[in-house]
Design an enzyme around this catalytic site. Structure first.
Site, mmCIF file in Angstrom:
data_model
loop_
_atom_site.group_PDB
_atom_site.id
_atom_site.type_symbol
_atom_site.label_atom_id
_atom_site.label_comp_id
_atom_site.label_asym_id
_atom_site.label_seq_id
_atom_site.Cartn_x
_atom_site.Cartn_y
_atom_site.Cartn_z
ATOM 1 N N SER A 165 0.838 -1.204 0.000
ATOM 2 C CA SER A 165 0.000 0.000 0.000
ATOM 3 C C SER A 165 0.868 1.247 0.000
ATOM 4 O O SER A 165 2.048 1.188 -0.353
ATOM 5 C CB SER A 165 -0.935 -0.028 1.221
ATOM 6 O OG SER A 165 -1.908 0.985 1.098
ATOM 7 N N ASN A 166 0.291 2.380 0.381
ATOM 8 C CA ASN A 166 1.049 3.633 0.436
ATOM 9 C C ASN A 166 0.539 4.466 1.603
ATOM 10 O O ASN A 166 -0.367 4.045 2.317
ATOM 11 C CB ASN A 166 0.918 4.386 -0.895
ATOM 12 C CG ASN A 166 -0.538 4.592 -1.254
ATOM 13 O OD1 ASN A 166 -1.261 5.271 -0.557
ATOM 14 N ND2 ASN A 166 -0.980 3.954 -2.351
#
Ligand code: CTP
Length: 403
Positions: A206-207
């Site tokens: 993810s981020n």
């Protein structure tokens, strides 16, 4: 335009408070529903009885009703209001609003307001041009508030100059034109937050996206009358406005499916999500056990914005974001073109005040017509208003071109 609108009217302690009686009468005549909140000092200039009679609602001054102890909830007022007009706004109250001070009900309602806030200052001419006041007014603008400039004329002090509160008709005209330019009857799709790309039952790629920018845009569009579909990746946020329908998604491919399905029925799409560009080729059924080496093969996800750009009709507005760390303008212009967007909002991780998880942002809007508009660092709620204002301008261009 104002029929059925909920308008919270705040009165602070200045001589111009008598004009607010006329303002409330005009708003009621336009069909708006009015609630009045006053400061303690405002009561010396105009009585709560007058304002309660004109607004057809009890006037609130204290946090609690002294008669029965009932709580005047500033949070509920903030949610109830479609617009908050603070008129007159004295130098003192403007200073407190700029500083975030919350020592009366009017100010706490200001801090809780989810709606557009109109501020009509009133004070003596020297106060109005004092650098401290100018700075505070600029701060209110940076919160996204709409300042209805004081007018020039005879002042209570006997002096003549700028400082008179705008006439009630002028204030109503401002509120009307705000709602005229609104999105009622329109449908907007907003994507927000990160996506999670599953590796195994316990891990994902993810981020750092928090979703704050997308949620602020969804809130602003909803406040201005749009029906909003918020396609959200996993976040800790919850939308407040009743006109927002949230569709929860986890992965880029789920977000893609929802967007493709919903976009054809929308007038506006704002792609704010930080969609993962890669996803594991294979998702493991069981937790990957500790190994000396591990290589995960990734494949590209589908580009949602580019696909919406491909199927976009002439009457639809498509806006996106470009988060860059180098060659910012060049990369953003490329994305604008390749994804067939109407405009792109550039934010650079190199700008202080921009980035993941923080409450401010510094943006440049790059329009497909070649315009580039650079904004100051502002809270994300104020940035959302700038972006939504640009959408309004684009919609107006479409309507004008059809005439
Ligand atoms: N976007 C999208 N779907 C993707 C990737 C990006 O809809 N699979 C959208 C984002 O929501 C944003 C715009 O495209 O509005 C640009 O996203 P950004 O992450 O800045 O750039 P990318 O297109 O992913 O390109 P790169 O990662 O190479 O910078």
């Amino acid at each position: 335009m104002l029929a059925g609108k909920h308008i919270l009217t705040g009165i602070t302690g200045g001589i111009a408070a008598y004009k607010t009686a006329a303002l409330v009468r005009l708003l009621v005549k336009e069909g708006a529903e009015i609630k009045v909140v006053m400061t303690e000092t405002a009561r010396r200039f105009i009585t709560p009885l007058t304002m309660a009679t004109l607004s057809k609602n009890p006037v609130m001054v204290d946090f609690f009703n002294p008669e029965n102890g009932e709580w005047n909830s500033h949070v509920s007022l903030g949610l109830w209001a479609d617009a908050y007009i603070i008129a007159p706004a004295t130098a003192n109250s403007i200073g407190k609003m700029a500083a975030g001070i919350a020592d009366n009900l009017l100010l706490t309602a200001y801090l809780s307001a989810k709606c557009p806030v109109f501020v009509a200052p009133a004070m003596d001419l020297d106060m109005y041009r004092h650098p401290a006041i100018c700075r505070n007014i600029e701060t209110l603008k940076s919160h996204g508030d709409i300042i209805i400039d004081a007018e020039t004329g005879k002042l209570a002090s006997g002096l003549e100059g700028r400082g008179r509160m705008a006439e009630p008709e002028t204030i109503v005209a401002h509120v009307n034109s705000y709602f005229e330019a609104s999105f009622s009857g329109m449908r907007a799709l907003v994507t927000a937050g990160p996506t999670y790309e599953r590796i195994d039952p316990v891990r994902f790629i993810s981020n750092y996206s928090s979703g704050k920018m997308g949620y602020a845009i969804a809130e602003t569009l909803a406040q201005q009358g749009a029906d909003v579909i918020l396609i959200s990746g996993p976040t800790h946020l919850s939308p407040m406005h009743p006109n927002i329908r949230r569709v929860n998604t986890v992965s880029a491919s789920e977000m893609y499916e929802e967007c493709l399905h919903l976009f054809p029925s929308c007038d506006i799409a704002v792609m704010c999500a930080a969609v993962a560009d890669f996803t594991p080729e294979k998702q493991e059924e069981n937790k990957i056990k500790q190994k000396t080496d591990l290589t995960i093969s990734l494949t590209k996800t589908k580009d949602i914005a580019a696909e919406l750009g491909r199927i976009k009709q002439d009457r639809q507005i498509l806006a996106g974001f470009a988060l860059e760390t180098e060659n910012e303008l060049h990369n953003a212009r490329e994305k604008l073109k390749s994804k067939n967007m109407d405009f792109i909002v550039l934010n650079s991780l190199n700008d202080t005040g921009s980035g993941f998880g923080i409450d401010t942002n510094r943006i440049t809007i790059i329009d497909s017509d070649g315009r580039e508009i650079r904004f100051d660092t502002k809270p994300k709620t104020a940035v959302a208003k700038d972006i939504v204002f640009h959408i309004q301008q684009k919609l107006k261009e479409i309507t004008d071109s059809e005439l």
